[in-house]
Design an enzyme around this catalytic site. Structure first.
Site, PDB file in Angstrom:
ATOM      1  N   CYS A 143      29.500 -59.363 -55.594  1.00 37.18           N
ATOM      2  CA  CYS A 143      28.486 -59.142 -54.467  1.00 37.18           C
ATOM      3  C   CYS A 143      27.983 -57.891 -54.263  1.00 37.18           C
ATOM      4  O   CYS A 143      28.674 -56.902 -54.606  1.00 37.18           O
ATOM      5  CB  CYS A 143      28.881 -59.738 -53.122  1.00 37.18           C
ATOM      6  SG  CYS A 143      29.322 -61.415 -53.369  1.00 37.18           S
ATOM      7  N   GLU A 163      27.477 -56.294 -51.658  1.00 40.61           N
ATOM      8  CA  GLU A 163      28.044 -55.705 -50.578  1.00 40.61           C
ATOM      9  C   GLU A 163      29.350 -54.994 -51.210  1.00 40.61           C
ATOM     10  O   GLU A 163      29.795 -53.806 -50.624  1.00 40.61           O
ATOM     11  CB  GLU A 163      28.639 -56.621 -49.480  1.00 40.61           C
ATOM     12  CG  GLU A 163      27.477 -57.433 -48.540  1.00 40.61           C
ATOM     13  CD  GLU A 163      26.940 -58.560 -49.036  1.00 40.61           C
ATOM     14  OE1 GLU A 163      26.965 -58.842 -50.363  1.00 40.61           O
ATOM     15  OE2 GLU A 163      27.033 -59.674 -48.370  1.00 40.61           O
ATOM     16  N   CYS A 187      28.496 -63.644 -47.923  1.00 40.82           N
ATOM     17  CA  CYS A 187      29.012 -64.956 -48.016  1.00 40.82           C
ATOM     18  C   CYS A 187      30.187 -64.906 -47.472  1.00 40.82           C
ATOM     19  O   CYS A 187      30.825 -63.681 -47.010  1.00 40.82           O
ATOM     20  CB  CYS A 187      29.196 -65.035 -49.531  1.00 40.82           C
ATOM     21  SG  CYS A 187      30.426 -64.006 -50.244  1.00 40.82           S
ATOM     22  N   CYS A 199      32.457 -61.996 -48.747  1.00 45.61           N
ATOM     23  CA  CYS A 199      32.361 -60.851 -48.419  1.00 45.61           C
ATOM     24  C   CYS A 199      32.611 -60.505 -46.939  1.00 45.61           C
ATOM     25  O   CYS A 199      32.997 -59.391 -46.488  1.00 45.61           O
ATOM     26  CB  CYS A 199      30.892 -60.300 -48.591  1.00 45.61           C
ATOM     27  SG  CYS A 199      30.506 -59.876 -50.150  1.00 45.61           S
TER      28      CYS A 199
HETATM   29 ZN   LIG Z   1      29.431 -61.907 -50.917  1.00 38.73          ZN
END
Ligand SMILES: [Zn+2]
Length: 149
Positions: free
Chosen positions: A64, A66, A106, A109
């Site tokens: 991801c 992040e 998500c 994360c």
């Molecule tokens: Zn994520």
């Protein structure tokens, strides 16, 4: 029954700058199906780091945006905390709206952000205008190993 959520707070100028930084990152690196999400975080020392997601042919290897931003911050500064973090999604070319918009982190994360700063502020979608919530509000009853209790 849903637990009561604290009222989301409005964005300040620094928050809007963070959204702009995340948007600029994905605008610059967007590739259909590969790089579609940008992220930006501000450390406790006030520095901004950006990331884009790394999608992968082998889906479970995807990372991801992040996490990429956090990794860049960690390499440069070490554990500098996360004052605020945001992710934004770039639309596909065939989508009606071509606006880059704030998306929620998500579940994975949320765990990661909490691990690196349990007091992090997170910019989330909130109707017409994004809002601020704390990472704790996004991750009630966080997983804790029995040995850490
Ligand atoms: Zn994520």
């Amino acid at each position: 029954m849903k637990p009561p959520m604290k009222k989301p707070k409005k964005l300040n100028k620094a928050d809007r700058e963070l959204i702009a930084a995340a948007s600029a990152a994905i605008k610059r690196r967007y590739r259909l199906d590969w790089q579609t999400v940008g992220a930006a975080l501000r450390t406790r020392s006030g520095q901004i780091f950006t990331g884009v997601n790394l999608d992968a042919y082998l889906g479970r290897m995807a990372v991801c945006a992040e996490a990429v931003a956090l990794g860049r911050a960690f390499v440069d500064l070490g554990d500098a905390g996360i004052e605020t973090i945001v992710a934004v999604r770039h639309p596909r070319p065939d989508e009606k709206s071509q606006a880059i918009a704030v998306v929620s982190p998500c579940g994975a994360c949320r765990e990661l952000i909490f691990d690196y700063d349990a007091k992090a502020r997170v910019i989330v979608p909130n109707g017409k205008s994004p809002a601020i919530v704390s990472i704790g509000d996004l991750l009630p009853n966080k997983y804790i190993r029995e040995s850490d209790r």
